[in-house]
Scaffold this motif. Sequence first.
Motif: not given
Length: 136
Positions: A49-56, A93-98, A102-106, A111-115
């Motif tokens: 998902i575009g984050w560094p592979a850093d355990a920290n 959400i921003a990471t997945h949009m970037r 998939p819109l509805f599943s990821h 948003v679902y959790l926030g609701i």
Amino acid sequence: MTISQTAPVSSGALWTGRVLSGLIVLFMIFDGVIKLPPLDVVTQTMTQIGWPADANVARLLGVIGLISTALYAVPRTSVLGAILLTAYMGGAIATHMRIGSPLFSHTLFGVYLGIILWGGLFLRDPRVRALIPFSR
């Protein structure tokens, strides 16, 4: 309308709010705890998902999520915790949009959790019901 003037909530609504909030707390504890040890599945997913592979980095995200969840779980600080968790989910959400997930599943999962998070808090906390007065 002050908090003391807020219409009392039924026992069923109160318990529904507690269950919804409990589900969020359990999910977020799981989400935070799996980021603490250097698990391959976590670092591989973060790379996808575009984050560094850093355990920290994963560990820091886990700690932020767990602290926010703890604040949400304590009635006195639950509104602050809800705000912090909403921000945390906004980042997801921003990471997945970037990356074009998939819109509805990821992408909309946060948003679902926030609701669920705010719905549970609304049902169990008269302060939130006073701030967001839905008319009948």
